[in-house]
Motif scaffolding. Structure first.
Motif, PDB file in Angstrom:
ATOM      1  N   LYS A 194      33.388  11.373  22.812  1.00 32.99           N
ATOM      2  CA  LYS A 194      33.995  10.057  23.077  1.00 32.99           C
ATOM      3  C   LYS A 194      33.271   9.342  24.214  1.00 32.99           C
ATOM      4  CE  LYS A 194      38.420   7.888  24.113  1.00 32.99           C
ATOM      5  NZ  LYS A 194      39.836   8.130  24.424  1.00 32.99           N
ATOM      6  N   ALA A 195      32.959  10.072  25.289  1.00 31.65           N
ATOM      7  CA  ALA A 195      32.275   9.469  26.434  1.00 31.65           C
ATOM      8  C   ALA A 195      30.860   9.022  26.063  1.00 31.65           C
ATOM      9  CB  ALA A 195      32.222  10.469  27.602  1.00 31.65           C
ATOM     10  N   SER A 217      32.156  13.510  33.920  1.00 33.62           N
ATOM     11  CA  SER A 217      33.514  13.249  34.388  1.00 33.62           C
ATOM     12  C   SER A 217      34.535  13.456  33.269  1.00 33.62           C
ATOM     13  CB  SER A 217      33.611  11.819  34.931  1.00 33.62           C
ATOM     14  OG  SER A 217      34.923  11.511  35.286  1.00 33.62           O
ATOM     15  N   ALA A 218      34.213  12.970  32.084  1.00 40.39           N
ATOM     16  CA  ALA A 218      35.113  13.146  30.936  1.00 40.39           C
ATOM     17  C   ALA A 218      35.251  14.624  30.575  1.00 40.39           C
ATOM     18  CB  ALA A 218      34.595  12.361  29.732  1.00 40.39           C
ATOM     19  N   ALA A 219      34.129  15.353  30.621  1.00 39.03           N
ATOM     20  CA  ALA A 219      34.154  16.781  30.315  1.00 39.03           C
ATOM     21  C   ALA A 219      34.979  17.536  31.350  1.00 39.03           C
ATOM     22  CB  ALA A 219      32.737  17.336  30.260  1.00 39.03           C
ATOM     23  N   ALA A 247      36.073  15.082  24.162  1.00 40.88           N
ATOM     24  CA  ALA A 247      35.934  14.221  25.338  1.00 40.88           C
ATOM     25  C   ALA A 247      34.475  13.851  25.566  1.00 40.88           C
ATOM     26  CB  ALA A 247      36.504  14.925  26.568  1.00 40.88           C
ATOM     27  N   ILE A 248      33.572  14.801  25.392  1.00 38.16           N
ATOM     28  CA  ILE A 248      32.146  14.520  25.564  1.00 38.16           C
ATOM     29  C   ILE A 248      31.664  13.545  24.504  1.00 38.16           C
ATOM     30  CG2 ILE A 248      29.845  15.564  25.354  1.00 38.16           C
ATOM     31  CD1 ILE A 248      31.039  18.077  26.716  1.00 38.16           C
ATOM     32  N   GLN A 272      30.950   5.827  24.152  1.00 42.42           N
ATOM     33  CA  GLN A 272      31.298   4.668  24.969  1.00 42.42           C
ATOM     34  C   GLN A 272      30.146   4.198  25.853  1.00 42.42           C
ATOM     35  OE1 GLN A 272      34.824   5.922  27.047  1.00 42.42           O
ATOM     36  NE2 GLN A 272      36.155   5.411  25.327  1.00 42.42           N
ATOM     37  N   ALA A 300      29.403   9.716  33.711  1.00 42.83           N
ATOM     38  CA  ALA A 300      30.610   9.380  32.946  1.00 42.83           C
ATOM     39  C   ALA A 300      30.950  10.494  31.952  1.00 42.83           C
ATOM     40  CB  ALA A 300      30.414   8.062  32.196  1.00 42.83           C
ATOM     41  N   VAL A 301      29.910  11.064  31.339  1.00 42.05           N
ATOM     42  CA  VAL A 301      30.119  12.142  30.373  1.00 42.05           C
ATOM     43  C   VAL A 301      30.580  13.401  31.105  1.00 42.05           C
ATOM     44  CG1 VAL A 301      28.997  13.587  28.639  1.00 42.05           C
ATOM     45  CG2 VAL A 301      28.441  11.161  28.772  1.00 42.05           C
ATOM     46  N   GLN A 314      37.400  16.372  33.233  1.00 42.06           N
ATOM     47  CA  GLN A 314      38.820  16.026  33.078  1.00 42.06           C
ATOM     48  C   GLN A 314      39.443  16.818  31.921  1.00 42.06           C
ATOM     49  OE1 GLN A 314      39.480  11.860  32.412  1.00 42.06           O
ATOM     50  NE2 GLN A 314      41.675  12.020  32.771  1.00 42.06           N
ATOM     51  N   ALA A 315      38.742  16.905  30.805  1.00 42.95           N
ATOM     52  CA  ALA A 315      39.237  17.673  29.658  1.00 42.95           C
ATOM     53  C   ALA A 315      39.311  19.157  29.995  1.00 42.95           C
ATOM     54  CB  ALA A 315      38.345  17.443  28.446  1.00 42.95           C
TER      55      ALA A 315
END
Length: 152
Positions: free
Chosen positions: A147-148, A23-25, A144-145, A151, A20-21, A27-28
């Motif tokens: 935030k992920a 993926s967020a990285a 983004a990292i 979460q 998830a982390v 995407q950013a």
């Protein structure tokens, strides 16, 4: 290019990051790379054909870019999923570095041997744009990292 100390240890840590982390990285990073690619393309001088603007591209994985005369990395080159290289130049456009840095006056060789070339002035478009937007890209990925991770 700078060598990363303890590269294997860093790659092991990267592999341990939850998907998830990652993926967020990614995407950013993709958003930043798209933004930077478009900004460089906009800043590039049009020229007679516009081929220089068209040659600005991004390559994921941090590998070598063929025919490129200018390239900058967004992200770290150690992880292919989390690195992208933005470049200017291709097989048709092998003069991007001459536009970026200019040329000095010189005596021509080859077909026009002995004639004087007056040189060209630099028209920086790649590195000034990259330097201007680098901090923003890093901050976006870092946020983004963070935030992920919160979460999880």
């Amino acid at each position: 290019m700078a060598q990363l100390k303890n590269r294997e240890k860093a790659l092991r840590k990267l592999a341990a990051i939850p998907s998830a982390v990652r993926s967020a990285a990614k995407q950013a990073l993709a958003q930043s790379a798209d933004e930077l690619t478009e900004a460089i393309r906009t800043a590039a001088p049009r020229g007679a054909t516009g081929e220089l603007k068209k040659s600005v591209a991004q390559t994921w994985g941090g590998g070598k870019v063929r025919y490129s005369s200018l390239a900058g990395n967004v992200g770290e080159a150690g992880d292919p999923d989390l690195s992208v290289r933005i470049s200017a130049g291709n097989s048709k456009v092998r003069y991007a570095h001459l536009v970026e840095f200019g040329t000095a006056p010189h005596i021509n060789g080859g077909l026009f041997a002995g004639t004087e070339h007056p040189g060209t002035r630099a028209q920086p478009f790649f590195y000034p744009t990259y330097r201007r937007m680098r901090k923003r890209a890093r901050s976006r990925v870092s946020r983004a990292i963070t935030k992920a991770i919160k979460q999880l």
